[in-house]
Design a protein around this motif. Structure first.
Motif, short mmCIF file in Angstrom:
data_model
loop_
_atom_site.label_atom_id
_atom_site.label_comp_id
_atom_site.label_asym_id
_atom_site.label_seq_id
_atom_site.Cartn_x
_atom_site.Cartn_y
_atom_site.Cartn_z
N ILE A 108 44.07 41.36 41.61
CA ILE A 108 43.47 42.42 40.81
C ILE A 108 44.20 42.42 39.48
CG2 ILE A 108 42.87 44.87 40.70
CD1 ILE A 108 43.33 44.94 43.76
N SER A 109 43.69 41.65 38.53
CA SER A 109 44.45 41.38 37.31
C SER A 109 44.64 42.60 36.42
CB SER A 109 43.78 40.26 36.52
OG SER A 109 42.48 40.65 36.14
N ASN A 110 43.75 43.57 36.47
CA ASN A 110 43.89 44.73 35.59
C ASN A 110 44.28 46.01 36.33
OD1 ASN A 110 41.55 45.25 36.90
ND2 ASN A 110 40.29 45.51 35.11
N TYR B 294 35.10 49.64 45.20
CA TYR B 294 36.24 49.63 44.28
C TYR B 294 37.50 49.22 45.01
CZ TYR B 294 37.83 54.16 46.15
OH TYR B 294 38.28 55.16 46.96
N THR B 295 38.42 48.67 44.24
CA THR B 295 39.75 48.31 44.72
C THR B 295 40.73 48.61 43.60
OG1 THR B 295 38.83 46.52 46.06
CG2 THR B 295 41.18 46.46 45.65
N ALA B 296 41.85 49.21 43.94
CA ALA B 296 42.88 49.51 42.95
C ALA B 296 44.25 49.24 43.55
CB ALA B 296 42.78 50.96 42.49
N PRO C 90 48.79 45.32 38.22
CA PRO C 90 48.18 44.07 38.70
C PRO C 90 48.88 43.59 39.97
CG PRO C 90 48.61 43.96 36.36
CD PRO C 90 49.29 45.19 36.86
N SER D 93 40.99 51.02 48.54
CA SER D 93 39.63 50.55 48.31
C SER D 93 38.64 51.49 48.98
CB SER D 93 39.45 49.12 48.84
OG SER D 93 39.70 49.07 50.22
N ALA E 274 42.65 47.64 38.64
CA ALA E 274 41.53 48.27 39.34
C ALA E 274 40.23 47.54 39.00
CB ALA E 274 41.40 49.74 38.96
N SER E 275 39.31 47.55 39.94
CA SER E 275 37.99 46.99 39.68
C SER E 275 36.94 47.78 40.44
CB SER E 275 37.93 45.51 40.07
OG SER E 275 38.05 45.37 41.47
N MET E 276 35.74 47.82 39.90
CA MET E 276 34.61 48.47 40.56
C MET E 276 33.38 47.62 40.33
SD MET E 276 33.15 52.39 40.36
CE MET E 276 32.88 52.39 38.61
N THR E 277 32.59 47.44 41.39
CA THR E 277 31.39 46.61 41.33
C THR E 277 30.21 47.40 41.89
OG1 THR E 277 32.74 44.65 41.71
CG2 THR E 277 30.36 44.42 42.04
#
Length: 86
Positions: free
Chosen positions: A74-76, A7-9, A70, A42, A78-81
């Motif tokens: 990271i357009s929103n 994850y990254t925020a 953003p 992250s 936060a992201s998690m994969t």
């Protein structure tokens, strides 16, 4: 199966702390934070998950809300994969 979860925020809140949960239980090795505002947090972990398991990225600091913004691709905010590796 076995997954690598990352994850990254991007935050602009001081004293932020984020973590991954599996079925509402915090995975302590994924808890990361900072003491300053406007930072990228992250983390990652290799997790064994079963069908139906729910993973989430949470605010692991109940004392304050985390303001996501953003930044740096990271357009929103936060992201998690999760990628299955086995």
């Amino acid at each position: 199966g076995t997954y690598i979860v990352t994850y990254t925020a991007s935050t602009n809140t001081g004293a932020s702390n984020l973590a991954i949960t599996v079925n509402t239980a915090v995975v302590q090795s994924t808890a990361n934070g900072c003491a300053t505002a406007t930072v990228i947090i992250s983390g990652s972990a290799i997790l064994t998950l079963s069908a139906g398991d729910e993973i989430q990225l949470i605010n692991n600091n109940s004392a304050a809300a985390v303001d996501l913004k953003p930044q740096d691709g990271i357009s929103n905010g936060a992201s998690m994969t999760a990628v299955r590796i086995n």
